[in-house]
Enzyme design. Structure first.
Site, PDB file in Angstrom:
ATOM      1  N   GLY A  31       0.891  -1.564   0.024  1.00 40.65           N
ATOM      2  CA  GLY A  31      -0.190  -0.393  -0.114  1.00 40.65           C
ATOM      3  C   GLY A  31       1.214   1.175  -0.605  1.00 40.65           C
ATOM      4  O   GLY A  31       1.741   1.232  -0.589  1.00 40.65           O
ATOM      5  N   HIS A  34       2.389   4.236  -4.767  1.00 45.84           N
ATOM      6  CA  HIS A  34       3.590   5.575  -5.079  1.00 45.84           C
ATOM      7  C   HIS A  34       3.681   5.008  -7.226  1.00 45.84           C
ATOM      8  O   HIS A  34       2.994   3.551  -7.321  1.00 45.84           O
ATOM      9  CB  HIS A  34       4.909   6.140  -5.006  1.00 45.84           C
ATOM     10  CG  HIS A  34       5.443   4.947  -4.721  1.00 45.84           C
ATOM     11  ND1 HIS A  34       5.995   3.680  -5.983  1.00 45.84           N
ATOM     12  CD2 HIS A  34       6.302   3.632  -3.721  1.00 45.84           C
ATOM     13  CE1 HIS A  34       6.916   3.372  -5.351  1.00 45.84           C
ATOM     14  NE2 HIS A  34       6.613   2.748  -4.621  1.00 45.84           N
ATOM     15  N   GLU A  35       4.552   6.027  -7.868  1.00 48.28           N
ATOM     16  CA  GLU A  35       4.305   6.293  -9.270  1.00 48.28           C
ATOM     17  C   GLU A  35       5.056   4.708  -9.139  1.00 48.28           C
ATOM     18  O   GLU A  35       4.615   4.315 -10.875  1.00 48.28           O
ATOM     19  CB  GLU A  35       5.255   7.007  -9.639  1.00 48.28           C
ATOM     20  CG  GLU A  35       3.984   7.627 -10.699  1.00 48.28           C
ATOM     21  CD  GLU A  35       4.700   8.954 -10.863  1.00 48.28           C
ATOM     22  OE1 GLU A  35       5.831   8.565 -12.283  1.00 48.28           O
ATOM     23  OE2 GLU A  35       5.084   9.875 -10.594  1.00 48.28           O
ATOM     24  N   GLY A  36       5.321   4.027  -8.977  1.00 47.78           N
ATOM     25  CA  GLY A  36       6.470   3.023  -9.158  1.00 47.78           C
ATOM     26  C   GLY A  36       5.580   1.799  -8.934  1.00 47.78           C
ATOM     27  O   GLY A  36       5.146   1.068  -9.993  1.00 47.78           O
ATOM     28  N   HIS A  37       4.703   1.711  -8.275  1.00 44.71           N
ATOM     29  CA  HIS A  37       3.331   0.903  -8.260  1.00 44.71           C
ATOM     30  C   HIS A  37       2.565   0.933  -9.262  1.00 44.71           C
ATOM     31  O   HIS A  37       2.102  -0.156  -9.708  1.00 44.71           O
ATOM     32  CB  HIS A  37       2.865   1.055  -6.810  1.00 44.71           C
ATOM     33  CG  HIS A  37       2.926   0.750  -5.378  1.00 44.71           C
ATOM     34  ND1 HIS A  37       2.832   1.668  -4.352  1.00 44.71           N
ATOM     35  CD2 HIS A  37       3.788  -0.009  -5.602  1.00 44.71           C
ATOM     36  CE1 HIS A  37       3.927   0.648  -3.724  1.00 44.71           C
ATOM     37  NE2 HIS A  37       4.061  -0.108  -3.744  1.00 44.71           N
ATOM     38  N   GLN A 153      15.070  -8.765  -3.527  1.00 49.35           N
ATOM     39  CA  GLN A 153      13.139 -10.123  -3.795  1.00 49.35           C
ATOM     40  C   GLN A 153      13.017 -10.299  -4.834  1.00 49.35           C
ATOM     41  O   GLN A 153      12.732 -11.265  -5.488  1.00 49.35           O
ATOM     42  CB  GLN A 153      12.123  -8.410  -3.445  1.00 49.35           C
ATOM     43  CG  GLN A 153      10.829  -9.273  -3.228  1.00 49.35           C
ATOM     44  CD  GLN A 153       9.823  -8.229  -2.875  1.00 49.35           C
ATOM     45  OE1 GLN A 153       9.628  -8.308  -1.218  1.00 49.35           O
ATOM     46  NE2 GLN A 153       9.279  -6.787  -3.304  1.00 49.35           N
ATOM     47  N   VAL A 176      10.886   3.334 -10.659  1.00 50.00           N
ATOM     48  CA  VAL A 176      10.891   4.423 -11.272  1.00 50.00           C
ATOM     49  C   VAL A 176      10.983   5.618 -10.383  1.00 50.00           C
ATOM     50  O   VAL A 176      11.513   5.037  -8.572  1.00 50.00           O
ATOM     51  CB  VAL A 176       9.237   4.252 -11.423  1.00 50.00           C
ATOM     52  CG1 VAL A 176       8.285   5.548 -11.613  1.00 50.00           C
ATOM     53  CG2 VAL A 176       8.460   3.280 -11.852  1.00 50.00           C
ATOM     54  N   SER A 185      10.233   5.365  -3.309  1.00 54.08           N
ATOM     55  CA  SER A 185       9.179   4.241  -2.405  1.00 54.08           C
ATOM     56  C   SER A 185       8.211   4.669  -1.579  1.00 54.08           C
ATOM     57  O   SER A 185       8.167   6.435  -1.211  1.00 54.08           O
ATOM     58  CB  SER A 185      10.924   4.097  -1.954  1.00 54.08           C
ATOM     59  OG  SER A 185      10.293   3.779   0.054  1.00 54.08           O
ATOM     60  N   ARG A 187       7.836   4.995   1.474  1.00 52.93           N
ATOM     61  CA  ARG A 187       9.083   4.972   2.585  1.00 52.93           C
ATOM     62  C   ARG A 187       9.350   6.841   2.641  1.00 52.93           C
ATOM     63  O   ARG A 187       9.658   6.645   3.629  1.00 52.93           O
ATOM     64  CB  ARG A 187      10.339   4.091   3.147  1.00 52.93           C
ATOM     65  CG  ARG A 187       9.984   2.895   3.895  1.00 52.93           C
ATOM     66  CD  ARG A 187      10.762   1.699   4.235  1.00 52.93           C
ATOM     67  NE  ARG A 187      10.101   0.476   5.045  1.00 52.93           N
ATOM     68  CZ  ARG A 187      10.233  -0.465   4.378  1.00 52.93           C
ATOM     69  NH1 ARG A 187      10.727  -0.447   2.859  1.00 52.93           N
ATOM     70  NH2 ARG A 187       9.761  -1.169   5.474  1.00 52.93           N
TER      71      ARG A 187
HETATM   72  O1  PAF Z   1       7.721  -4.755  -1.927  1.00 52.49           O
HETATM   73  C1  PAF Z   1       6.974  -5.123  -1.402  1.00 52.49           C
HETATM   74  O2  PAF Z   1       5.583  -4.049  -0.726  1.00 52.49           O
HETATM   75  C2  PAF Z   1       6.319  -6.252   0.441  1.00 52.49           C
HETATM   76  O3  PAF Z   1       7.751  -7.002  -0.107  1.00 52.49           O
HETATM   77  C3  PAF Z   1       5.823  -7.419  -0.859  1.00 52.49           C
HETATM   78  C4  PAF Z   1       6.258  -7.974  -2.211  1.00 52.49           C
HETATM   79  C5  PAF Z   1       4.277  -6.830  -1.409  1.00 52.49           C
HETATM   80  C6  PAF Z   1       5.295  -8.531   0.083  1.00 52.49           C
HETATM   81  O4  PAF Z   1       4.840  -8.585   1.342  1.00 52.49           O
END
Ligand code: PAF
Length: 282
Positions: A31, A34-37, A153, A176, A185, A187
Site C-alpha cells: 500500500g 506511488h508511481e512505481g506501483h 526480492q 521509477v 518508495s 517510505r
Molecule cells: O515489495 C513489497 O512491497 C513486499 O515485500 C511484498 C512483495 C508486497 C510482499 O509483502
C-alpha cells in the site's frame, strides 16, 4: 473495482475468471501506492484480462526493531488510485485473515539471502516468500509484477517460483525515480526535509560508480569505496551496506564482469532507503 477482504471470496472470484479463460495479472504491494506501483499496475493492465492488486502490510517480513508500526498506510487514497488504474479486484485482507493463528508452516529461503538486505534483515525474505506463496495460492496469477528496486526480492521470488514449480510468470519492472533521481518508495514520506534533499546522493553515487566502470574500473572494492565516500561526504545517513554481486545469482566478484548489481542501503532518522543499478559489463 471490487474490494475483497476474505481469502474465500478472492479465490472464488479468481476461479470464476479462470474458468472463463481470463489471464490474471497480480501486483502485490504493502500500500501507500506511488508511481512505481502505478507503473506495475499499468503494465499488468496492458498484459492481462484481469488485474488484482493486493494491499497488505505483512508483519512476517518486519524484524522486531523495524518500521512495521510506522509503515505509512492510507487505504482511501490507495483505493482511489487503484480505481483510476482500472484495477478489477483490490485484495485487502486483515492480518487475522492472512494469519489466523501463528503460522504452522513458513517458507525458508536458503540462498541469495546472506547478502544485501538479507544480512541486515534476518528472516525478512522468509516473511516475503511465505506471504507471496500464500498470495500465489489465493490469486493464482498468470503474471506477477515486481519492481527492480527490490532486486534481491526479485531474485528470491525467482528462486521460489522455480524451486516450488509455481505456474506464474514473474515480470520484473524497472525502477521509477523522482525528477532528482531518488527511487520512488512509500517510505520516502518518512524522510525529514533535510534528509529528503540529501537522499538524492544515493542515486548520484550509483551513477558515479557506473561512470567509473564505463571508464574501465573493474575492482569492486574501489567502486564500493568510492560510493561510500560520496554518500559519507554528502549525507547524514548511515550506510548499512554498499555491495556488488553477480545478478541474479548474488555471488561475490573479485573482478567486475557479466551482469552485476551495485546495491546500497542507507539509514536515515526514521527510514532506511535502498537503491541499486543492474548493469552488464562486456
Ligand atoms: O515489495 C513489497 O512491497 C513486499 O515485500 C511484498 C512483495 C508486497 C510482499 O509483502
Amino acid at each position: 473495482m471490487k474490494v475483497v477482504t476474505t481469502i474465500k471470496d478472492m479465490q472464488e472470484l479468481i476461479l470464476k475468471q479462470k474458468s472463463q479463460g481470463k489471464s490474471i495479472g497480480f501486483v502485490p504491494t504493502m500500500g501507500f501506492l506511488h508511481e512505481g506501483h502505478l507503473t506495475l499496475l499499468n503494465r499488468a493492465r496492458k498484459e492481462n484480462d484481469i488485474v488484482v492488486l493486493s494491499i497488505f502490510v505483512n508483519p512476517l517480513q518486519f524484524g522486531p526493531k523495524e518500521d512495521y508500526a510506522e509503515y505509512p498506510r492510507d487505504f482511501e487514497r490507495d483505493r482511489a488510485l487503484a480505481e483510476s488504474e482500472k484495477v478489477d479486484f483490490l485484495f485487502y485482507p486483515s492480518v487475522e485473515e492472512m494469519y489466523p493463528t501463528s503460522p504452522s508452516v513458513k517458507v525458508t529461503v536458503q540462498e541469495r539471502t546472506d547478502v544485501l538486505c538479507g544480512s541486515s534483515r534476518p528472516g525478512h525474505f522468509d516473511g516475503v516468500a511465505t506471504v507471496i506463496t500464500k498470495f500465489f495460492n489465493i490469486i493464482m496469477p498468470t503474471r506477477a509484477y515486481f519492481g527492480k528496486k527490490d532486486a534481491q526480492q526479485v531474485a528470491v521470488i525467482e528462486g521460489l517460483i522455480s524451486d516450488f514449480n509455481i505456474p506464474v510468470n514473474l515480470v520484473a519492472v524497472d525502477i521509477v525515480r523522482e525528477n532528482d533521481g531518488l527511487a520512488k518508495s512509500s517510505r520516502n514520506v518518512n524522510l525529514l526535509p533535510t534528509e529528503r534533499k540529501e537522499a538524492t546522493v544515493l542515486y548520484q553515487s550509483l551513477q558515479a560508480a557506473n561512470a567509473a566502470i564505463d571508464k574501465g574500473e573493474r575492482d569492486p572494492i574501489k567502486i564500493i569505496d568510492m560510493i561510500c565516500e560520496v554518500i559519507g561526504n554528502e549525507s547524514s545517513g548511515v550506510i548499512d551496506y554498499v555491495q556488488i554481486y553477480s545478478y541474479p545469482q548474488l555471488k561475490p566478484l573479485e573482478k567486475l564482469e557479466g551482469t552485476i548489481i551495485i546495491a546500497l542501503a542507507v539509514k536515515f532518522t526514521k527510514v532506511r532507503l535502498i537503491d541499486n543499478i543492474i548493469t552488464k559489463i562486456d
